[in-house]
Design a protein around this motif. Sequence first.
Motif, short mmCIF file in Angstrom:
data_model
loop_
_atom_site.label_atom_id
_atom_site.label_comp_id
_atom_site.label_asym_id
_atom_site.label_seq_id
_atom_site.Cartn_x
_atom_site.Cartn_y
_atom_site.Cartn_z
N PHE A 38 -2.29 9.54 -0.11
CA PHE A 38 -3.19 10.00 0.95
C PHE A 38 -2.51 11.08 1.80
CE2 PHE A 38 -4.40 9.56 5.48
CZ PHE A 38 -5.68 10.08 5.38
N GLY A 39 -1.25 10.86 2.18
CA GLY A 39 -0.52 11.85 2.96
C GLY A 39 -0.34 13.16 2.20
N SER A 40 -0.05 13.07 0.89
CA SER A 40 0.15 14.27 0.08
C SER A 40 -1.14 15.08 -0.03
CB SER A 40 0.64 13.88 -1.32
OG SER A 40 1.88 13.19 -1.24
N LEU A 41 -2.25 14.40 -0.32
CA LEU A 41 -3.53 15.10 -0.44
C LEU A 41 -3.98 15.67 0.91
CD1 LEU A 41 -5.50 12.71 -2.82
CD2 LEU A 41 -4.47 14.91 -3.38
N SER A 42 -3.69 14.95 1.98
CA SER A 42 -4.05 15.45 3.32
C SER A 42 -3.31 16.74 3.64
CB SER A 42 -3.73 14.40 4.38
OG SER A 42 -4.50 13.23 4.19
N MET A 43 -2.04 16.83 3.23
CA MET A 43 -1.28 18.04 3.49
C MET A 43 -1.78 19.21 2.65
SD MET A 43 2.58 16.57 4.08
CE MET A 43 2.82 15.17 5.18
N ALA B 125 -8.89 9.28 1.70
CA ALA B 125 -8.52 7.88 1.91
C ALA B 125 -9.27 6.98 0.95
CB ALA B 125 -8.79 7.48 3.36
N VAL B 126 -10.57 7.22 0.78
CA VAL B 126 -11.37 6.39 -0.14
C VAL B 126 -10.84 6.51 -1.57
CG1 VAL B 126 -13.65 6.14 -1.19
CG2 VAL B 126 -13.44 6.46 1.29
N LEU B 127 -10.54 7.74 -1.98
CA LEU B 127 -10.07 7.95 -3.36
C LEU B 127 -8.70 7.31 -3.59
CD1 LEU B 127 -11.09 11.70 -3.93
CD2 LEU B 127 -12.12 9.67 -4.96
N THR B 128 -7.78 7.51 -2.65
CA THR B 128 -6.42 7.01 -2.86
C THR B 128 -6.33 5.49 -2.73
OG1 THR B 128 -5.94 7.52 -0.53
CG2 THR B 128 -5.27 9.14 -2.17
N PHE B 129 -7.04 4.92 -1.77
CA PHE B 129 -6.95 3.46 -1.58
C PHE B 129 -7.80 2.69 -2.58
CE2 PHE B 129 -5.31 4.97 2.45
CZ PHE B 129 -4.26 4.10 2.67
N ASN B 130 -8.58 3.41 -3.38
CA ASN B 130 -9.33 2.78 -4.47
C ASN B 130 -8.91 3.33 -5.83
OD1 ASN B 130 -11.61 1.01 -3.16
ND2 ASN B 130 -11.55 2.92 -1.97
N LEU B 131 -7.70 3.90 -5.86
CA LEU B 131 -7.24 4.52 -7.09
C LEU B 131 -7.08 3.52 -8.23
CD1 LEU B 131 -6.33 7.19 -8.37
CD2 LEU B 131 -4.01 6.68 -7.62
N LEU C 200 0.83 -1.21 0.00
CA LEU C 200 0.00 0.00 0.00
C LEU C 200 0.86 1.27 0.00
CD1 LEU C 200 -2.60 -1.05 2.71
CD2 LEU C 200 -2.90 -1.12 0.23
N LYS C 201 2.12 1.13 -0.37
CA LYS C 201 3.06 2.25 -0.28
C LYS C 201 2.59 3.46 -1.08
CE LYS C 201 7.87 3.43 -1.23
NZ LYS C 201 9.16 2.96 -1.77
N GLU C 202 2.17 3.23 -2.33
CA GLU C 202 1.74 4.33 -3.20
C GLU C 202 0.48 5.00 -2.67
OE1 GLU C 202 2.46 1.34 -4.30
OE2 GLU C 202 4.31 1.65 -5.47
#
Length: 393
Positions: A96-101, A128-134, A89-91
């Motif tokens: 998620f961290g980048s968008l959160s910032m 989180a939903v968008l990035t982990f379901n990218l 889940l590295k990417e």
Amino acid sequence: MANIVLRIRTVFLPMLFTCIGFFLVLNFQEYWQQWRPVTRELPLWLLPIAGLVALQFNRSRLAYLAFLLVIYYSVNRSLFIDSQYLLSLKEQIFLFGSLSMVLLLLMKDRGIASIHGILALSMFALCAVLTFNLDILLNHANKILMPTKLAYSDIIISIWLTTTLIIGFGTIIKNTLTTTTISLSFVLWSLLYFKPHSIPADITLLGVAILIFISVLFDSYRLAYRDELTGLPSRRALYNLVLSLSNKYCVAMTDIDHFKKFNDTYGHDVGDQVLKLVASKLSKVTGGGKVFRYGGEEFTIIFPRKSVEQTLEHLEAVREEIQNYKMMIRDENRKNTNKSARNKKTNTNKSVSVTISIGVAQHQRKQDFDKTLKAADIALYKAKKQGRNQVCS
């Protein structure tokens, strides 16, 4: 000039110190490697503490940043999830961290236990939903765009470049210690992804925790020692400076003439504009004078290592500059009319002049600061009694 100094203080200096810090980390590893067992545990303690301190000073964005990073580090240490699963889940975690910032940069500091806090948590959940379901979204997009296909790595780089531009421009435009801390955290977060072996994660996150502490410390200092309306140092800062003064100095007390009349005639908004105008002009006083807002419409100027005779020309110059400045007051009724009516209506804006009275006194041996201040206040009363708009000693 003041804006340039502020930008250097809030943007470039933290960046410079961060670069110096990580340069030392990279080039003097033999000195800190023996402390790795300690540094590996420190982020688990310092980041939550930094988040709680940020909350105490109403810096919710820095608190969110600290809590998000401590969750990441806990996962990275396999405290919750197996590290092998984390690698898959590295990417997604990076995005998620980048968008959160980016969200932290764009949002405002608001209470966590409020509707704003719920909205912020909802936005993080959406990221989180968008990035982990990218990957699922990408597969659907590729079916629509066939035969053109989007590569997963290209999407990651594109999102990262976009977030970099937003954070870069946002930091320059907003220009606060909080935004600088978020942008530096983003840089360090990017290093963890692109250069994972250059600096250990624990050292990187320790750097972020220190940045949060410093940001909160300097912001709280500014709130305590700066007048919010005028931007000048406050009375507390004045008495802090007194501790470092030598036996030779002068104190000037300044008062805006007929200030109550401005408030009664034009309203408190115009009164605030007058205070800002006078503060802006006084802050440019020459001769090494240090200006403070004493309270209300009164300002104090300290001239270290100066006699009364040496200060008079500088005080006269700033008094004349304020006297000669024409302040425009808009007709408040104009904003209630439409554009065509405003064009037809003759210009009813008023021009007013502001004047100040100044009293100055020199510190005498075996005399405390309050007595010197009282002497300057007596000289100010003398200037008022003699007709205002003058300097008396």
